[in-house]
Write an enzyme that holds these catalytic residues in place. Structure first.
Site, short mmCIF file in Angstrom:
data_model
loop_
_atom_site.label_atom_id
_atom_site.label_comp_id
_atom_site.label_asym_id
_atom_site.label_seq_id
_atom_site.Cartn_x
_atom_site.Cartn_y
_atom_site.Cartn_z
CG ASP A 1 -1.87 -1.24 1.28
OD1 ASP A 1 -2.27 -1.65 0.33
OD2 ASP A 1 -2.20 -1.72 2.56
CG HIS B 1 27.31 7.41 -9.30
ND1 HIS B 1 27.00 6.74 -10.26
CD2 HIS B 1 27.28 8.87 -9.89
CE1 HIS B 1 26.91 7.28 -11.21
NE2 HIS B 1 27.22 8.64 -10.97
CG ASP C 1 26.33 16.23 -7.50
OD1 ASP C 1 25.60 16.86 -7.80
OD2 ASP C 1 27.09 15.38 -8.36
CG ASP D 1 23.89 17.96 -11.59
OD1 ASP D 1 24.21 17.73 -10.28
OD2 ASP D 1 24.25 17.21 -12.74
CG HIS E 1 33.50 12.49 -13.99
ND1 HIS E 1 33.24 14.01 -14.32
CD2 HIS E 1 33.76 12.68 -12.60
CE1 HIS E 1 33.53 14.76 -13.29
NE2 HIS E 1 34.07 13.85 -12.36
CG HIS F 1 25.39 15.72 -17.33
ND1 HIS F 1 24.15 16.15 -16.84
CD2 HIS F 1 26.01 15.55 -16.11
CE1 HIS F 1 24.17 16.46 -15.65
NE2 HIS F 1 25.42 15.85 -15.06
CG HIS G 1 22.71 12.11 -16.09
ND1 HIS G 1 23.60 11.22 -15.85
CD2 HIS G 1 23.21 13.41 -15.25
CE1 HIS G 1 24.47 11.38 -15.06
NE2 HIS G 1 24.36 12.65 -14.64
CD GLU H 1 28.82 16.90 -13.44
OE1 GLU H 1 29.15 16.14 -12.56
OE2 GLU H 1 28.06 16.78 -14.36
CE1 TYR I 1 35.40 13.41 -7.65
CE2 TYR I 1 36.26 12.98 -9.87
CZ TYR I 1 35.36 13.50 -9.28
OH TYR I 1 34.38 14.23 -9.62
NE ARG J 1 30.61 15.77 -9.05
CZ ARG J 1 31.03 14.63 -8.29
NH1 ARG J 1 31.67 13.75 -8.41
NH2 ARG J 1 29.56 14.41 -7.59
CD GLU K 1 27.19 18.90 -11.47
OE1 GLU K 1 27.31 18.38 -10.33
OE2 GLU K 1 26.70 18.45 -12.61
#
Ligand code: GLY
Ligand code: MN
Ligand code: MN
Length: 440
Positions: A38, A242, A259, A270, A349, A353, A360, A383, A387, A405, A407
């Site tokens: 539910d 991530h 992020d 973003d 990376h 994007h 994305h 971005e 690392y 990072r 961004e």
């Protein structure tokens, strides 16, 4: 501020102009996802469906049928039902969809199997999101088979099935002035939330407590939800691209990478900012940070009309490689290191994007086997990051576990670009001033 009914109408019109003659496009709404008995995950409309209708209910299908005399925009939706509405909330119903969302014709979704085959019949081509949802793929085939089974009565099923994405996503890639305005608002709300997070951050807080600060400020500024799962990673967690556990207690000596961006009226921001939990960058943290900042600024300067999609990335790769060589983290000739992609150990990376209704966002990055050229109306992220894995014993221990990072969100326009996220501070001096409690 919201997208006006005429703009939704223009989008449908433009899509229909791109379709082959005598065709039909069919797009399904998102379905509710069960979490447990539910209880459902928060519902979010499918972006393609929303882009063409502004209609946010589940259990709906829309059809665009260019040239249909009784109307080109047809919607199937949940019927009005006072009992169900008492449990689950308001439904517009077919009549409401015609009145408020500009549908020419609307029917209860329960009748779709009886009605839609008749609308498809005689059309030679169906556009839909092929292969994305097995249930919907099967439904489309069932409708076609219904027509086929009436073949002896002269019914003609369509013979051509085509991916809708290619046409629709090309439209979504170019943002209108109204869309950029909403994205700017999403970016401003998110930038303020990052400032608030810098202001409240203290050693020994948990990562999820910073997450809560961000989400609170999103909501108080009119944006109920984040546009994606918020990442708050302190220390080595900042090196996990991530990371969403957000469960660790943060130490004064660590950087924290956040992020996070809100969704405002369906449009995403973003933003990533990285700052010291204790308020002051160490010399090593600062050295890495300054390289990433330089790459961020140089890449933004290349995100202008006429440059190809990869130009900002190329620039970021060069600056990061040069910086890592200067610090002794990479050794060798910069050109050769770039050629050998040596930077990938630390920068794994791409620089960004597309951004829009989805974080994305949709749109091809290559056209005719070439990187596509940037054009006014496109919105992208910039971005870059560095690392250094905590277990990387090829570098001196003082560098290990540093993740940075930075961004931003950039709207390309005819004069160059607008940095939608410019309200989010990113120089070392600005960040340290905020964290020291000095108002900028
Ligand atoms: N927040 C996801 C990304 O930066 O791409
Ligand atoms: Mn991000
Ligand atoms: Mn991003």
């Amino acid at each position: 501020m919201a997208i006006k009914a005429e703009e939704y109408g223009r989008r449908r019109q433009r899509l229909m102009e791109m379709m082959e003659p005598n065709s039909i496009a069919i797009i399904a709404a998102a379905t509710e996802q069960l979490r447990s008995n539910d209880t459902y995950f928060p519902f979010r409309q499918n972006s393609d469906f929303y882009y063409l209708s502004g209609f946010a209910e589940p259990d709906a299908v829309l059809a665009l049928i260019p040239g249909r005399e009784q109307g080109e925009f047809v919607v199937f939706c949940r019927d009005k039902d006072p009992e169900k509405e008492a449990w689950d909330g308001y439904r517009h119903g077919p009549e409401g969809v015609c009145q408020q969302f500009g549908a020419d014709d609307a029917f209860p979704v329960d009748d779709i199997d009886d009605i839609l085959p008749g609308l498809i019949e005689g059309r030679t081509r169906i556009y839909y999101a092929m292969g994305r949802d097995k249930g919907f793929d099967r439904q489309v085939m069932d409708w076609v088979n219904t027509i086929r089974s009436n073949n002896h009565a002269g019914a003609a099923p369509p013979g051509e099935f085509q991916e809708l994405d290619h046409l629709l996503h090309e439209l979504r890639l170019y943002k209108s002035a109204a869309e950029v305005k909403l994205m700017h608002k999403a970016a401003k709300i998110s930038a303020q939330a990052h400032i608030e997070a810098m202001g409240v951050c203290k050693p020994e807080m948990y990562e999820y407590q910073l997450e809560a600060t961000l989400h609170y400020h999103f909501a108080m500024a009119g944006a109920r939800c984040p546009a994606y799962n918020t990442i708050v990673g302190a220390g080595a967690n900042g090196c996990v691209l991530h990371y969403v556990e957000n469960s660790k207690k943060m130490k004064a000596s660590e950087l924290v990478l956040i992020d996070a961006g809100c969704e405002y009226q369906y449009y995403a921001a973003d933003i990533t900012r990285t700052f010291p939990v204790g308020g002051r960058f160490s010399p090593e943290q600062k050295a890495i940070y300054e390289i990433v900042l330089k790459a961020n600024q140089a890449a933004i300067a290349e995100a202008v009309p006429g440059n190809h999609w990869d130009k900002p990335h190329e620039v970021s790769v060069r600056i990061i490689t040069e910086g890592l060589v200067e610090l002794g983290l990479l050794e060798g000739d910069v050109d050769q290191l770039i050629e050998a992609a040596a930077f990938r150990r630390f920068y794994m990376h791409r620089v960004g994007h597309w951004l829009g209704l989805d974080v994305h966002d949709v749109g091809d990055y290559r056209v005719d086997d070439q990187w596509r050229l940037l054009e006014p109306g496109m919105v992208m992220t910039i971005e870059p990051g560095i690392y250094i894995a905590p277990g990387d014993d090829s570098v001196a221990p003082k560098w290990r576990g540093i993740g940075v990072r930075i961004e931003d969100n950039v709207a390309i326009n005819k004069n160059g670009n607008t940095v939608l996220t410019e309200a989010a501070p990113k120089t070392v001096a600005e960040i340290e001033a905020i964290m020291a409690g000095n108002i900028l």
